[in-house]
Write a protein that holds these residues in place. Structure first.
Motif, PDB file in Angstrom:
ATOM      1  N   LYS A 140      -1.107  13.639   8.356  1.00 54.51           N
ATOM      2  CA  LYS A 140      -0.148  13.488   7.298  1.00 54.51           C
ATOM      3  C   LYS A 140       0.623  12.089   7.851  1.00 54.51           C
ATOM      4  CE  LYS A 140       0.196  17.862   5.169  1.00 54.51           C
ATOM      5  NZ  LYS A 140       1.129  19.133   4.717  1.00 54.51           N
ATOM      6  N   PRO A 141       1.066  11.459   6.939  1.00 54.61           N
ATOM      7  CA  PRO A 141       1.828  10.104   7.309  1.00 54.61           C
ATOM      8  C   PRO A 141       3.167  10.795   7.570  1.00 54.61           C
ATOM      9  CG  PRO A 141       1.581  10.256   4.944  1.00 54.61           C
ATOM     10  CD  PRO A 141       0.738  11.105   5.411  1.00 54.61           C
ATOM     11  N   VAL A 142       3.893   9.724   8.619  1.00 57.58           N
ATOM     12  CA  VAL A 142       5.329  10.082   9.066  1.00 57.58           C
ATOM     13  C   VAL A 142       6.043   9.990   7.731  1.00 57.58           C
ATOM     14  CG1 VAL A 142       7.004   9.467  10.531  1.00 57.58           C
ATOM     15  CG2 VAL A 142       4.718   9.133  11.378  1.00 57.58           C
ATOM     16  N   PRO A 143       7.154  10.896   7.621  1.00 61.44           N
ATOM     17  CA  PRO A 143       8.055  10.890   6.550  1.00 61.44           C
ATOM     18  C   PRO A 143       8.872   9.493   6.663  1.00 61.44           C
ATOM     19  CG  PRO A 143       8.201  12.981   7.814  1.00 61.44           C
ATOM     20  CD  PRO A 143       7.440  12.131   8.435  1.00 61.44           C
ATOM     21  N   SER A 144       9.073   9.004   5.461  1.00 61.88           N
ATOM     22  CA  SER A 144       9.765   7.698   5.364  1.00 61.88           C
ATOM     23  C   SER A 144      11.061   7.672   5.955  1.00 61.88           C
ATOM     24  CB  SER A 144       9.790   7.388   3.842  1.00 61.88           C
ATOM     25  OG  SER A 144      10.607   8.341   3.193  1.00 61.88           O
ATOM     26  N   ASP A 177       8.077   3.257  -2.670  1.00 65.80           N
ATOM     27  CA  ASP A 177       7.296   4.676  -2.228  1.00 65.80           C
ATOM     28  C   ASP A 177       5.880   4.029  -1.567  1.00 65.80           C
ATOM     29  OD1 ASP A 177       9.085   6.051  -3.488  1.00 65.80           O
ATOM     30  OD2 ASP A 177       8.054   6.049  -5.439  1.00 65.80           O
ATOM     31  N   GLY A 178       6.184   2.834  -0.940  1.00 62.97           N
ATOM     32  CA  GLY A 178       4.903   2.294  -0.092  1.00 62.97           C
ATOM     33  C   GLY A 178       5.298   1.559   1.122  1.00 62.97           C
ATOM     34  N   ILE A 179       4.492   0.844   1.500  1.00 63.89           N
ATOM     35  CA  ILE A 179       4.638  -0.065   2.790  1.00 63.89           C
ATOM     36  C   ILE A 179       4.283  -1.616   2.278  1.00 63.89           C
ATOM     37  CG2 ILE A 179       3.661  -0.818   5.118  1.00 63.89           C
ATOM     38  CD1 ILE A 179       5.477   1.878   5.064  1.00 63.89           C
ATOM     39  N   GLU A 180       5.015  -2.617   2.813  1.00 61.94           N
ATOM     40  CA  GLU A 180       4.801  -3.836   2.621  1.00 61.94           C
ATOM     41  C   GLU A 180       4.549  -4.556   3.953  1.00 61.94           C
ATOM     42  OE1 GLU A 180       7.305  -7.014   0.432  1.00 61.94           O
ATOM     43  OE2 GLU A 180       7.760  -7.480   2.425  1.00 61.94           O
ATOM     44  N   ILE A 183       2.288   3.713  11.783  1.00 59.84           N
ATOM     45  CA  ILE A 183       1.503   4.756  11.533  1.00 59.84           C
ATOM     46  C   ILE A 183       1.606   6.142  12.505  1.00 59.84           C
ATOM     47  CG2 ILE A 183      -0.343   2.997  11.085  1.00 59.84           C
ATOM     48  CD1 ILE A 183      -1.535   3.517  13.836  1.00 59.84           C
ATOM     49  N   PRO A 184       1.209   7.247  11.996  1.00 62.03           N
ATOM     50  CA  PRO A 184       1.277   8.516  12.470  1.00 62.03           C
ATOM     51  C   PRO A 184       0.615   8.415  13.856  1.00 62.03           C
ATOM     52  CG  PRO A 184       0.029   8.775  10.697  1.00 62.03           C
ATOM     53  CD  PRO A 184       0.477   7.165  10.676  1.00 62.03           C
ATOM     54  N   SER A 185       1.171   9.207  14.886  1.00 60.95           N
ATOM     55  CA  SER A 185       0.198   9.408  16.211  1.00 60.95           C
ATOM     56  C   SER A 185      -0.769  10.428  15.847  1.00 60.95           C
ATOM     57  CB  SER A 185       1.117   9.670  17.241  1.00 60.95           C
ATOM     58  OG  SER A 185       1.924  10.913  17.120  1.00 60.95           O
ATOM     59  N   GLY A 193       0.915  -1.120  -0.087  1.00 64.70           N
ATOM     60  CA  GLY A 193      -0.046  -0.039  -0.034  1.00 64.70           C
ATOM     61  C   GLY A 193       0.961   1.249   0.016  1.00 64.70           C
ATOM     62  N   LYS A 194       0.025   2.420  -0.271  1.00 64.34           N
ATOM     63  CA  LYS A 194       1.058   3.595  -0.340  1.00 64.34           C
ATOM     64  C   LYS A 194       1.242   3.913   1.031  1.00 64.34           C
ATOM     65  CE  LYS A 194      -3.150   6.409  -0.582  1.00 64.34           C
ATOM     66  NZ  LYS A 194      -3.900   7.444  -1.155  1.00 64.34           N
ATOM     67  N   ASP A 195       0.459   3.621   2.002  1.00 67.10           N
ATOM     68  CA  ASP A 195       1.011   4.041   3.562  1.00 67.10           C
ATOM     69  C   ASP A 195       0.375   2.760   4.346  1.00 67.10           C
ATOM     70  OD1 ASP A 195      -1.855   4.471   3.342  1.00 67.10           O
ATOM     71  OD2 ASP A 195      -1.654   6.530   3.692  1.00 67.10           O
TER      72      ASP A 195
END
Length: 449
Positions: free
Chosen positions: A130-134, A36-39, A109-111, A8-10
């Motif tokens: 916004k998601p946490v920077p990679s 650029d995503g998450i496994e 995941i972002p808090s 997924g993208k995040d």
């Protein structure tokens, strides 16, 4: 149990896919950033039901769903949640909060900021943060791995301690006399490794008293002595060592003993101690009493000149400044001694016999930058245990040249004798270590009554 991977993208998108494909019974095994995503790796015990498994959409459908408004997508997810049990329904509110807290801690995941609910008109839904920077996710993963490594290391230390205790108990049962002798040597101040080595040579079927005498003789045979080589051979001798070990007083004792045999005009004293107040004056006072010359050198060139000037003397003693093992000035002083090119200097290390074993070991490591001819053990009259000094001398294979046990010049110095040194160590052990052990046993028995 079967395992599937989702991309997924995040993290929110990946978890939505897991929920849609496998339902609420899926278990999240791991997550990592790829491209650029998450496994996300998820596991499930049985095949999901058809109501829970959604057919994979065609590329055109994916493209169309990507432009679906956020409200419409949330309505679709709500309808799917009603059709199949959700993850939140299975684990409950507390479990969901714990899972989210764990994922936030790992950086997956972002808090979410905490909000307070106040009575009032209903407001519009707030957009997702916004998601946490990679870049922050690898740091969080590295922190989690470091915590795991520390926990494993702690567990390993505990297990090693327990295993060593079990081995010790087994050894006590198999060889009770050997273990008893090792404990006595350790109480005398002998290091554990040296104690185990000498006890291994104990004859079998030997009584405790005879075995103890055998061990003391074996320790005495392991000590190397130099047989009064300074007074007997003369030459150029420099005494080095930490501050407060008695180098200046020892030099005066050696000079007085040599002057008794060969005359005061055959002895010369040099000090390179330019740091301690009245260092030269103290040595000059001893020189006047003995009847020998006393000079001061500040550099290696001056030391070489004085050694050339005293080339006809039978014994030249060099007094050095006392520095700690971590003092930077010590290296400069050792360079001054090693750069003197005229005569060969025999270096002797003065060690306080009442120092800790680690202090003596580190001192030897520091002063080992120059070749040591032997050592002089001082302050024997202030010792409560001599086993530490004996262990260091044996393990470092450093000959013991002289023993000093007082401030009187020149009476309180004698050539080192291995049997005398071991007998002193055994006497101190009986006087202090055994006495303290008996007192402690009496106190323990009184408390138990």
């Amino acid at each position: 149990m079967k395992i599937r991977r989702f991309y997924g993208k995040d993290m929110r998108d990946a978890l939505s896919q897991v929920k849609e494909e496998l339902g609420g019974d899926a278990v999240i095994m791991s997550q990592k950033k790829v491209g650029d995503g998450i496994e996300v790796v998820a596991a499930y015990d049985k095949e999901p039901t058809k109501s829970a498994v959604q057919p994979q959409a065609q590329p055109q459908a994916k493209a169309q769903s990507s432009v679906t408004p956020l409200r419409q997508k949330s309505d679709t997810l709500s309808s799917q949640a009603k059709a199949s049990p959700s993850l939140s329904e299975i684990i409950g509110d507390e479990g969901q909060d714990s899972l989210r807290a764990l994922l936030e801690k790992q950086g997956a995941i972002p808090s979410q900021p905490q909000t307070t609910s106040e009575p009032g008109p209903q407001t519009q839904p707030v957009a997702d943060p916004k998601p946490v920077p990679s870049q922050a996710q690898p740091a969080a993963q590295q922190g989690s791995m470091d915590d795991i490594r520390q926990e494993l290391a702690s567990l390993r230390n505990v297990l090693e301690f327990q295993v060593s205790g079990l081995m010790k108990q087994q050894r006590q049962q198999e060889r009770p006399l050997h273990d008893y002798l090792i404990e006595r040597l350790k109480q005398m101040g002998i290091s554990e490794s040296l104690a185990e080595e000498v006890v291994s040579y104990t004859p079998p079927n030997c009584e405790e008293r005879d075995a103890w005498k055998f061990l003391l003789k074996l320790l005495a045979n392991k000590i190397h002595t130099s047989n009064n080589d300074i007074v007997r051979n003369g030459g150029v001798v420099a005494l080095v060592g930490p501050t407060g070990t008695g180098k200046t007083t020892t030099i005066a004792k050696l000079a007085a003993q040599y002057a008794r045999r060969h005359g005061g005009d055959k002895v010369a004293l040099i000090t390179i101690d330019s740091y301690r107040i009245a260092a030269y004056e103290q040595l000059a006072t001893y020189g006047k009493i003995i009847g020998c010359q006393v000079k001061k050198a500040a550099t290696s060139e001056e030391l070489s000149d004085l050694l050339y000037q005293f080339r006809n003397k039978g014994l030249v003693l060099i007094d050095t400044a006392g520095f700690g093992q971590r003092d930077a000035r010590l290296i400069k002083q050792l360079d001054t001694l090693s750069q003197s090119s005229y005569a060969s200097i025999n270096h002797y290390l003065v060690l306080a016999a009442n120092a800790q074993r680690q202090v003596m070991t580190h001192t030897l490591d520091t002063y080992g930058q120059i070749p040591l001819k032997g050592c002089i053990l001082s302050k024997l009259d202030e010792c409560y245990s001599l086993g530490e000094a004996v262990s260091v001398a044996i393990e470092q294979r450093l000959p013991v040249s002289y023993l000093t046990d007082g401030q009187r010049v020149p009476e309180d110095i004698k050539a080192a004798d291995a049997k005398y040194l071991i007998s002193c160590a055994a006497r101190l052990y009986k006087q202090f270590a055994l006495g303290a052990a008996k007192t402690q046993r009496a106190v323990n028995s009184a408390v138990s009554i």
